[in-house]
Design a protein around this motif. Structure first.
Motif, PDB file in Angstrom:
ATOM      1  N   PHE A   1       3.954   1.573  -1.019  1.00 39.09           N
ATOM      2  CA  PHE A   1       4.619   1.732  -2.312  1.00 39.09           C
ATOM      3  C   PHE A   1       3.633   2.284  -3.343  1.00 39.09           C
ATOM      4  CE2 PHE A   1       7.576  -1.882  -0.918  1.00 39.09           C
ATOM      5  CZ  PHE A   1       8.554  -0.986  -0.513  1.00 39.09           C
ATOM      6  N   ARG A   2       2.406   1.813  -3.261  1.00 42.29           N
ATOM      7  CA  ARG A   2       1.435   2.264  -4.252  1.00 42.29           C
ATOM      8  C   ARG A   2       1.032   3.716  -4.055  1.00 42.29           C
ATOM      9  NH1 ARG A   2      -3.283   0.173  -4.318  1.00 42.29           N
ATOM     10  NH2 ARG A   2      -3.730   0.758  -6.432  1.00 42.29           N
ATOM     11  N   SER A   3       1.275   4.268  -2.867  1.00 45.52           N
ATOM     12  CA  SER A   3       0.942   5.674  -2.672  1.00 45.52           C
ATOM     13  C   SER A   3       2.092   6.572  -3.125  1.00 45.52           C
ATOM     14  CB  SER A   3       0.609   5.942  -1.198  1.00 45.52           C
ATOM     15  OG  SER A   3       1.784   6.023  -0.428  1.00 45.52           O
TER      16      SER A   3
ATOM     17  N   ASP B   1       0.828  -1.199   0.000  1.00 47.00           N
ATOM     18  CA  ASP B   1       0.000   0.000   0.000  1.00 47.00           C
ATOM     19  C   ASP B   1       0.862   1.248   0.000  1.00 47.00           C
ATOM     20  OD1 ASP B   1      -2.557  -0.757  -0.220  1.00 47.00           O
ATOM     21  OD2 ASP B   1      -3.164  -0.217   1.814  1.00 47.00           O
TER      22      ASP B   1
END
Ligand SMILES: Nc1ncnc2c1ncn2[C@@H]1O[C@H](COP(=O)(O)OP(=O)(O)OP(=O)(O)O)[C@@H](O)[C@H]1O
Ligand SMILES: [Mg+2]
Lengths: 337, 279
Positions: free
Chosen positions: B108-110, B106
């Motif tokens: 990393f995805r932000s 999560d």
């Protein structure tokens, strides 16, 4: 300019009987350079809302813009403008604090040198310098939380999302974080933070949004909300039950509001608008009239009070309403088909 | 001239994108290796397990299973290499499910990073550690009597093939890890199905000793093709009596299998990453 705009956000998890409507129609508009606090009990939909605004979760319906970029159409531009610290610290526990921050810096596309410099600054700012070169798995919960927060500030994000940032922090760290937040705001950042503590929202937020069961149930400044809840109360526990009547008269006279009496616990509660002055006056009057007391306090409205006032149910009573809500959502789904 | 001048400008954003993919992948690979080396599990996996396998198989089974006309210890070694390369499934699946479990995916995805960076970084770092494992095993192999008879070219080809196979299996591991999302479950889900697959091959015993149906399965088992190709490239004796195409042409068959596994599982893993991460 609005740093965050959300219109009609909805999110349902699962489908059919097990469907949970986590967010059902949230609208937000947050001015640039301000702090908005999202307040709500467990399961209200705070984290889900944050995850949608930070591009982590697709929207079921609605529309959202963060830092001028649409979260669905330009997620990468949104990501380049935000910092996020999720509800649970997400750091690599095998890396040291310094390495974690360097990594986040690199992934924000900073150069290795810049990332190193930012890591040093943040370690200092979050009092982690001493532990900087230990794997973060050896950190205490609060230290890990601080490292996670530092990770969200690696760039100077235009919009910062903090999901329950102070949960698990000791009072000193909490105050430190409040300072960091204020500093960021004075530097022009916009901050959305979620919290369970009215007090925290009160101190930090320009506006507070109260949500419950995926819906906004109240919105306004801290003072406006407090006014709705009825402001402060004075609470007195009388030593001698025979004195209850006399004490009630004194309290009523002092405040002009309705005094609630719980004979069993000998507890009296009365609204007060005069703050600590009112409290001192009441103590004086009680003393003069020779009413012995076990306890007296000026009580600020709590999240519970807000809920009691705004929804007519306490946070703990959620269970039953939850069932009813999921039944509703099933019904709507069935109807739509 | 004009075309030459304008095209770099138009290509610039695209190549910047590629550079970013590369850089993000390397940062993730770095953190996997850096952090992984601090974990005792990884150290055991990388240094103890390969030595144990070589020594155990060479001395326990090496003398016990007679394969006619063949130096069994040499015959065995390619099988052990391939088995260990197949185990690449484990670190990939455990690593990614752990990242998911701990909320790192999560995070990393932000970040404004390349979306493929997390999986690609995982594959790169695990491939690097498989390379180290392979080198350790080969050194141990030489110590217990394994020899290469075909010269340097085919030997390097054999090493390349082992790594290509590990690469293919890493995508299988990535898919399992992302599908499971829990490191404990991933640890067993990653490996449990591999044992029968490996034992139903020519890795440790010649398929000719197996019942006919099982024998056919073993001959067409990808593991068998890789192992046979390894034996051929390293010049280790093996008597192929089978008529099955992969056994007659082990090197092309092995390459085909590696490509096929990668082409099927890499997109599945990437798709799973996108879906899993947005739960
Ligand atoms: N991935 C998921 N799958 C299914 N249900 C979910 C998922 N995430 C959240 N929910 C449900 O959605 C609702 C809202 O959850 P959310 O995490 O947004 O609450 P919250 O306000 O952040 O609560 P808390 O204060 O406990 O953090 C809850 O009923 C929760 O069970
Ligand atoms: Mg939450």
């Amino acid at each position: 300019m609005n740093a965050i705009i959300a219109e009609g956000l909805t999110k349902t998890f699962g489908s059919g009987e097990k469907a949970v409507k986590a967010v059902s129609g949230v609208d937000l508009s947050v001015d640039e350079g301000t702090v908005v606090g999202i307040l709500g009990p467990n399961g209200a939909g705070k984290t889900t809302t944050v995850r949608m605004l930070t591009t982590l979760l697709p929207l079921d319906s609605g529309r959202a813009t963060v830092a001028g970029h649409d979260v669905v159409r330009e997620p990468q531009a949104v990501r380049a403008s935000i910092g996020l610290s999720g509800q649970f610290a997400a750091v690599d526990e095998n890396l040291t604090g310094r390495e974690n921050l360097w990594m986040f810096g690199r992934l924000y596309q900073l150069s290795s040198k810049e990332a190193k410099k930012r890591a040093d600054e943040l370690l200092e700012q979050f009092s982690l310098t001493d532990a900087a070169d230990r794997p973060s798995k050896t950190y205490s919960g609060g230290m890990r939380r601080r490292l996670d927060l530092a990770g969200s500030l690696v760039i100077h994000p235009r919009v910062l999302f903090l999901d329950e940032p102070t949960t698990g922090l000791d009072p000193a760290s909490r105050l430190d974080l409040w300072d960091v937040i204020r500093e960021r705001v004075s530097g022009g950042a916009t901050i959305l933070l979620t919290t369970q503590y009215l007090e925290e929202a009160d101190v930090l937020a320009d506006r507070i949004v109260v949500i419950d069961q995926g819906r906004i149930i109240a919105e306004g400044t801290a003072d406006e909300l407090k006014a709705k809840v009825g402001g402060e109360r004075i609470e007195v526990v009388v030593h001698d039950p025979d004195m209850l009547h006399r004490a009630t008269e004194i309290l009523q006279r002092g405040s002009g509001g309705q005094c609630q009496v719980d004979e069993h616990t000998r507890r009296l509660t009365v609204p007060s608008t005069a703050g600590s002055k009112g409290l001192v006056q009441v103590i004086r009057d009680l003393d003069e009239q020779q009413v012995d007391i076990d306890d007296i306090a000026l009580r600020r409205p709590t999240l519970d009070d807000v809920f009691l006032e705004l929804t007519g149910h306490k946070a703990e009573e959620k269970e039953t309403k939850d069932d009813q809500q999921s039944a509703d959502s099933v019904a709507t789904q069935g109807g739509a088909k | 001239m004009t075309a030459v001048q304008t095209s770099p400008g138009e290509l610039a954003p695209k190549s910047a994108g590629l550079k970013q993919v590369f850089q993000d992948t390397m940062v993730i690979a770095w953190r996997n290796i850096r952090g992984g080396l601090r974990v005792p599990d990884t150290q055991i996996y990388m240094f103890i397990q390969p030595i144990m396998f070589v020594v155990l198989f060479a001395y326990v089974f090496g003398g016990a299973i007679p394969v006619q006309g063949v130096n069994y210890r040499e015959y065995l070694m390619a099988g052990i290499f391939v088995q260990t390369m197949a185990f690449a499934v484990a670190p990939a699946s455990v690593g990614l499910s752990d990242d998911m479990h701990k909320g790192l995916i999560d995070r990393f995805r932000s970040l404004p990073m390349a979306r493929s960076g997390v999986i690609a970084g995982r594959v790169i770092s695990d491939l690097a550690s498989q390379f180290v494992v392979l080198i350790i095993m080969m050194i141990c192999g030489v110590i217990v009597g394994w020899r290469v008879h075909n010269g340097i070219g085919p030997f390097l080809g054999g090493v390349g093939l082992m790594l290509l196979f590990a690469f293919a299996m890493l995508w299988v591991g990535a898919l399992i890890g992302l599908a499971v999302g829990n490191p404990q479950v991933a640890a067993s889900a990653g490996l449990i199905w591999l044992f029968p697959v490996i034992f139903l091959s020519n890795a440790f015993v010649p398929p000719e000793t197996m019942p006919t149906v099982v024998q056919t399965m073993a001959e067409w088992n990808p593991i068998s093709a890789i192992v046979a190709a390894g034996r051929e490239l390293f010049g280790n004796e093996s008597i192929i009596v089978s008529d099955a195409w992969p056994m007659q042409h082990p090197v092309p068959a092995a390459l085909l299998w590696c490509v096929l596994i990668t082409v099927v599982f890499a997109p599945l893993a990437v798709r799973k990453y996108k879906a899993a991460a947005s739960k």
